[in-house]
Design a protein around this motif. Sequence first.
Motif, PDB file in Angstrom:
ATOM      1  N   ALA A  68       0.689  -1.376  -0.186  1.00 28.95           N
ATOM      2  CA  ALA A  68      -0.154   0.028   0.082  1.00 28.95           C
ATOM      3  C   ALA A  68       0.763   1.165  -0.045  1.00 28.95           C
ATOM      4  O   ALA A  68       0.450   2.242  -0.599  1.00 28.95           O
ATOM      5  CB  ALA A  68      -0.827   0.048   1.133  1.00 28.95           C
ATOM      6  N   LYS A  69       2.055   1.186   0.848  1.00 25.30           N
ATOM      7  CA  LYS A  69       2.838   2.427   0.779  1.00 25.30           C
ATOM      8  C   LYS A  69       3.525   2.526  -0.604  1.00 25.30           C
ATOM      9  O   LYS A  69       3.755   3.783  -0.809  1.00 25.30           O
ATOM     10  CB  LYS A  69       3.692   2.352   1.953  1.00 25.30           C
ATOM     11  N   MET A  70       4.033   1.524  -1.104  1.00 24.26           N
ATOM     12  CA  MET A  70       4.512   1.705  -2.472  1.00 24.26           C
ATOM     13  C   MET A  70       3.811   2.374  -3.446  1.00 24.26           C
ATOM     14  O   MET A  70       4.023   3.115  -3.931  1.00 24.26           O
ATOM     15  CB  MET A  70       5.256   0.157  -2.934  1.00 24.26           C
ATOM     16  N   ALA A  71       2.654   1.748  -3.262  1.00 18.28           N
ATOM     17  CA  ALA A  71       1.742   2.349  -4.337  1.00 18.28           C
ATOM     18  C   ALA A  71       1.222   3.770  -4.249  1.00 18.28           C
ATOM     19  O   ALA A  71       1.077   4.555  -5.087  1.00 18.28           O
ATOM     20  CB  ALA A  71       0.206   1.387  -4.551  1.00 18.28           C
ATOM     21  N   GLU A  72       1.142   4.105  -2.895  1.00 17.01           N
ATOM     22  CA  GLU A  72       0.809   5.183  -2.651  1.00 17.01           C
ATOM     23  C   GLU A  72       2.025   6.373  -2.874  1.00 17.01           C
ATOM     24  O   GLU A  72       1.739   7.410  -3.462  1.00 17.01           O
ATOM     25  CB  GLU A  72       0.771   5.631  -1.032  1.00 17.01           C
ATOM     26  N   LEU A  73       3.106   5.930  -2.965  1.00 16.17           N
ATOM     27  CA  LEU A  73       4.382   6.919  -3.292  1.00 16.17           C
ATOM     28  C   LEU A  73       4.593   6.898  -4.739  1.00 16.17           C
ATOM     29  O   LEU A  73       4.966   7.784  -5.174  1.00 16.17           O
ATOM     30  CB  LEU A  73       5.574   6.422  -2.525  1.00 16.17           C
ATOM     31  N   ASP A  74       4.111   5.940  -5.546  1.00 11.40           N
ATOM     32  CA  ASP A  74       4.169   5.834  -6.768  1.00 11.40           C
ATOM     33  C   ASP A  74       3.206   6.591  -7.431  1.00 11.40           C
ATOM     34  O   ASP A  74       3.417   7.466  -8.425  1.00 11.40           O
ATOM     35  CB  ASP A  74       4.256   4.382  -7.240  1.00 11.40           C
ATOM     36  N   GLY A  75       1.716   6.310  -6.784  1.00 12.41           N
ATOM     37  CA  GLY A  75       0.548   7.056  -7.569  1.00 12.41           C
ATOM     38  C   GLY A  75       0.196   6.756  -8.839  1.00 12.41           C
ATOM     39  O   GLY A  75      -0.843   7.445  -9.227  1.00 12.41           O
ATOM     40  N   ASN A  76       0.735   5.534  -9.471  1.00 13.69           N
ATOM     41  CA  ASN A  76       0.287   5.340 -10.697  1.00 13.69           C
ATOM     42  C   ASN A  76      -0.487   4.156 -11.042  1.00 13.69           C
ATOM     43  O   ASN A  76      -0.775   3.702 -11.961  1.00 13.69           O
ATOM     44  CB  ASN A  76       1.535   5.343 -11.782  1.00 13.69           C
ATOM     45  N   TYR A  77      -0.411   3.342  -9.768  1.00 14.34           N
ATOM     46  CA  TYR A  77      -1.135   2.199  -9.943  1.00 14.34           C
ATOM     47  C   TYR A  77      -1.628   1.658  -8.433  1.00 14.34           C
ATOM     48  O   TYR A  77      -1.478   2.460  -7.534  1.00 14.34           O
ATOM     49  CB  TYR A  77      -0.307   1.104 -10.375  1.00 14.34           C
TER      50      TYR A  77
END
Length: 280
Positions: A68-77
Amino acid sequence: MKKNTVLTVTALAGALFLSGCTKKTETAADSTAAAGQKVLTIGSDMTFPPYEFLDNGKPSGIDVEIMAKMAELDGNYQPEWIDTRWANLIPGLKSQKFDVLFSSMYITKERLAQIDMIPYYKTDISLLVRVDSDLAPKGPNDLCGRTVGAMKGTAFATQVQDISKDRCVAKGKPAITVREFETSPQTTQALLAHAVEIQYDDAAVMTAATKNLPGKVKITSTEQFFPIVGGIGVRKGDTATRKLLEDGLNKIKASGDYSKILAAYGLKEPSAEDIAAVMK
């Protein structure tokens, strides 16, 4: 985590196993896909608290927090978790049912021959017994002649069998009786039901069991077993997804979120030496 999470997960795992199906879990993926975000499908056996489990149908645990944190920081998926049993994970990834495997999967030579893996945590084994048991096994040699429960199809069952062969039988001691169960919570239930004397499982999982079942189970092991590194699974040749995940891990390491999540569950980041040892 709720006090009765282990029992709840056991019931869910049994129902899903009997139905033989995979289940999409409750995520935000469907609502965000329309906004142009990519959906990353993640295969996971969500019966393994504290790494991944369903809390009232919602994906929870260490791996879910990291993703969830990885996706949040990326913002594209957005991640879409698909709950399935352990035996379905690698075949499902290879047949493109999932984009990623995020299921506290230990890195082994056998798995690396089939899929690519990205290291992200280090753990070891703990031994669990009932509080009312007269047994207090400290390490591998204390398992000889005992009935030990382990999760089916995992490194745990193989390790116990190796201990039985190399440390027990080879030295004239009685063999270990190994009983395998579909999920970790089912193994814990077998322990409580006196079907096994000792549960052999991941250290963080056993710590979670003691918290969820206070006064019923306890950890007695103090010796080192098989320190091991866990990894995220990606299809061989899928360089785009691998880079996406590696970049995501680097971002949450830089933000400080990675170390906070691991520390909250008593886990460690693998060292360069740890990684080199398993990624041969």
